[in-house]
Design a protein around this motif. Structure first.
Motif, mmCIF file in Angstrom:
data_model
loop_
_atom_site.group_PDB
_atom_site.id
_atom_site.type_symbol
_atom_site.label_atom_id
_atom_site.label_comp_id
_atom_site.label_asym_id
_atom_site.label_seq_id
_atom_site.Cartn_x
_atom_site.Cartn_y
_atom_site.Cartn_z
ATOM 1 N N GLN A 21 0.802 -1.260 0.006
ATOM 2 C CA GLN A 21 0.135 0.119 -0.103
ATOM 3 C C GLN A 21 0.727 1.255 0.011
ATOM 4 O O GLN A 21 1.930 1.202 0.441
ATOM 5 C CB GLN A 21 -1.046 -0.118 1.348
ATOM 6 C CG GLN A 21 -0.406 0.153 2.522
ATOM 7 C CD GLN A 21 -1.568 0.181 3.687
ATOM 8 O OE1 GLN A 21 -2.606 -0.689 3.264
ATOM 9 N NE2 GLN A 21 -1.483 0.834 4.845
ATOM 10 N N SER A 23 0.221 5.695 0.985
ATOM 11 C CA SER A 23 -0.603 6.308 1.746
ATOM 12 C C SER A 23 -0.041 7.910 1.794
ATOM 13 O O SER A 23 1.045 7.917 1.740
ATOM 14 C CB SER A 23 -0.962 5.976 3.027
ATOM 15 O OG SER A 23 -0.057 5.869 3.880
ATOM 16 N N THR A 39 -5.320 6.219 1.299
ATOM 17 C CA THR A 39 -4.610 4.879 1.299
ATOM 18 C C THR A 39 -4.991 4.005 0.077
ATOM 19 O O THR A 39 -6.183 4.059 -0.404
ATOM 20 C CB THR A 39 -5.166 4.150 2.478
ATOM 21 O OG1 THR A 39 -4.958 4.750 3.538
ATOM 22 C CG2 THR A 39 -4.078 2.620 2.429
ATOM 23 N N PHE A 40 -3.827 3.589 -0.612
ATOM 24 C CA PHE A 40 -4.073 2.838 -1.838
ATOM 25 C C PHE A 40 -3.561 1.467 -1.560
ATOM 26 O O PHE A 40 -2.316 1.337 -1.409
ATOM 27 C CB PHE A 40 -3.393 3.607 -2.955
ATOM 28 C CG PHE A 40 -4.034 4.799 -3.634
ATOM 29 C CD1 PHE A 40 -4.728 4.849 -4.774
ATOM 30 C CD2 PHE A 40 -3.860 5.937 -2.737
ATOM 31 C CE1 PHE A 40 -5.225 5.962 -5.105
ATOM 32 C CE2 PHE A 40 -4.418 7.118 -3.226
ATOM 33 C CZ PHE A 40 -5.088 7.081 -4.483
ATOM 34 N N GLN A 49 -7.748 -4.337 -5.586
ATOM 35 C CA GLN A 49 -7.487 -3.022 -5.053
ATOM 36 C C GLN A 49 -8.506 -2.402 -4.156
ATOM 37 O O GLN A 49 -9.612 -2.358 -4.550
ATOM 38 C CB GLN A 49 -6.899 -2.164 -6.296
ATOM 39 C CG GLN A 49 -5.934 -2.736 -6.897
ATOM 40 C CD GLN A 49 -5.545 -1.695 -8.191
ATOM 41 O OE1 GLN A 49 -6.470 -1.311 -8.771
ATOM 42 N NE2 GLN A 49 -4.149 -1.511 -8.292
ATOM 43 N N ILE A 51 -9.032 1.589 -2.651
ATOM 44 C CA ILE A 51 -8.708 3.287 -2.189
ATOM 45 C C ILE A 51 -9.706 3.840 -1.275
ATOM 46 O O ILE A 51 -10.807 3.642 -1.261
ATOM 47 C CB ILE A 51 -8.970 3.942 -3.617
ATOM 48 C CG1 ILE A 51 -7.937 3.445 -4.677
ATOM 49 C CG2 ILE A 51 -8.564 5.822 -3.259
ATOM 50 C CD1 ILE A 51 -8.331 4.111 -6.131
ATOM 51 N N ILE A 108 -8.483 9.735 -10.284
ATOM 52 C CA ILE A 108 -8.997 8.622 -9.638
ATOM 53 C C ILE A 108 -10.492 8.607 -9.431
ATOM 54 O O ILE A 108 -11.083 7.420 -9.568
ATOM 55 C CB ILE A 108 -8.489 8.951 -8.118
ATOM 56 C CG1 ILE A 108 -6.967 8.787 -8.144
ATOM 57 C CG2 ILE A 108 -8.848 7.754 -7.151
ATOM 58 C CD1 ILE A 108 -6.307 7.439 -8.809
ATOM 59 N N LYS A 154 -6.612 0.017 -11.523
ATOM 60 C CA LYS A 154 -6.698 1.272 -11.733
ATOM 61 C C LYS A 154 -5.325 2.085 -11.022
ATOM 62 O O LYS A 154 -5.373 3.071 -11.488
ATOM 63 C CB LYS A 154 -7.743 1.602 -10.413
ATOM 64 C CG LYS A 154 -8.220 2.849 -10.220
ATOM 65 C CD LYS A 154 -9.372 3.316 -11.165
ATOM 66 C CE LYS A 154 -9.982 4.556 -10.769
ATOM 67 N NZ LYS A 154 -10.441 5.381 -11.886
ATOM 68 N N PHE A 155 -4.589 1.436 -10.401
ATOM 69 C CA PHE A 155 -3.174 2.214 -10.108
ATOM 70 C C PHE A 155 -2.252 1.092 -9.807
ATOM 71 O O PHE A 155 -2.490 -0.056 -9.911
ATOM 72 C CB PHE A 155 -3.343 2.985 -8.923
ATOM 73 C CG PHE A 155 -3.734 2.030 -7.545
ATOM 74 C CD1 PHE A 155 -2.972 1.404 -6.845
ATOM 75 C CD2 PHE A 155 -5.003 2.030 -7.244
ATOM 76 C CE1 PHE A 155 -3.307 0.753 -5.719
ATOM 77 C CE2 PHE A 155 -5.548 1.078 -6.177
ATOM 78 C CZ PHE A 155 -4.539 0.478 -5.524
#
Length: 188
Positions: A21, A23, A39-40, A49, A51, A108, A154-155
């Motif tokens: 993660q 953040s 936080t990712f 995932q 977020i 995002i 997504k990331f």
């Protein structure tokens, strides 16, 4: 006792190797006041995932309504923090079909601020390359839970398109002006 310690150690190693993660703590632009955290999380084993964005803002700074959350190409610097130096929106990698659609990895999504400047947004993302992409939203007031099923992440937390070391910027939904920002850092 010894066996219990071994089991706990094995579980902690498994969890840390299967999830990563990044953040950061969002701070108001040109002010530096800490207003929340983002936080990712990327669980590589389960291809999941998440977020999470939680902000308790000042309604004079974060007006009620929709705002944009974006990852920019540069880190932000300065005391107090200067979100204007964050660069462009982070693009998808050149190989991604999503880039050919004009989409940007750094977009995002939109977040909704309540009357007191509060934002609570949760995205749960399932990466499944077999099923069609889809999304659904559940809301309670200005708290939203979005569930997405995507064919691509997504990331990213590693590589050339990693979000680590980049600025996360909360922008005014009407003007695009930065409200708050922070630099994403990797956690283990």
């Amino acid at each position: 006792m010894f066996f219990s310690l071994l089991v706990l150690l094995a579980l902690s190693v498994t969890v840390s190797s299967n999830s990563n993660q990044a953040s950061c703590h969002l701070r108001l632009n040109h002010d530096g006041t800490r207003i929340g955290k983002a936080t990712f999380l990327f669980r590589t084993r389960t291809k999941e995932q998440r977020i999470t964005v939680n902000i308790q803002g000042d309604p004079e700074k974060i007006t009620p309504g929709w705002h944009d959350l974006r990852i920019r190409t540069k880190a932000v610097r300065g005391k107090p923090i200067n979100c204007d130096d964050a660069g462009d929106i982070l693009p998808y990698p050149s190989w991604s079909y999503l880039r050919s659609w004009g989409l940007l990895l750094g977009n995002i999504g939109q977040v909704e601020a309540g009357e007191n400047g509060e934002i609570n947004q949760y995205w749960m993302i399932d990466i499944n390359r077999k099923d069609p992409e889809r999304s659904e939203r559940r809301s309670e007031g200005v708290t939203h839970w979005d569930t997405l099923q995507l064919n691509d992440p997504k990331f990213y937390l590693k590589g050339g398109s990693s979000i680590v070391g980049k600025a996360l910027v909360l922008e005014n939904g009407d003007t695009g002006e930065p409200i708050a920002c922070c630099n994403l850092r990797r956690e283990r």
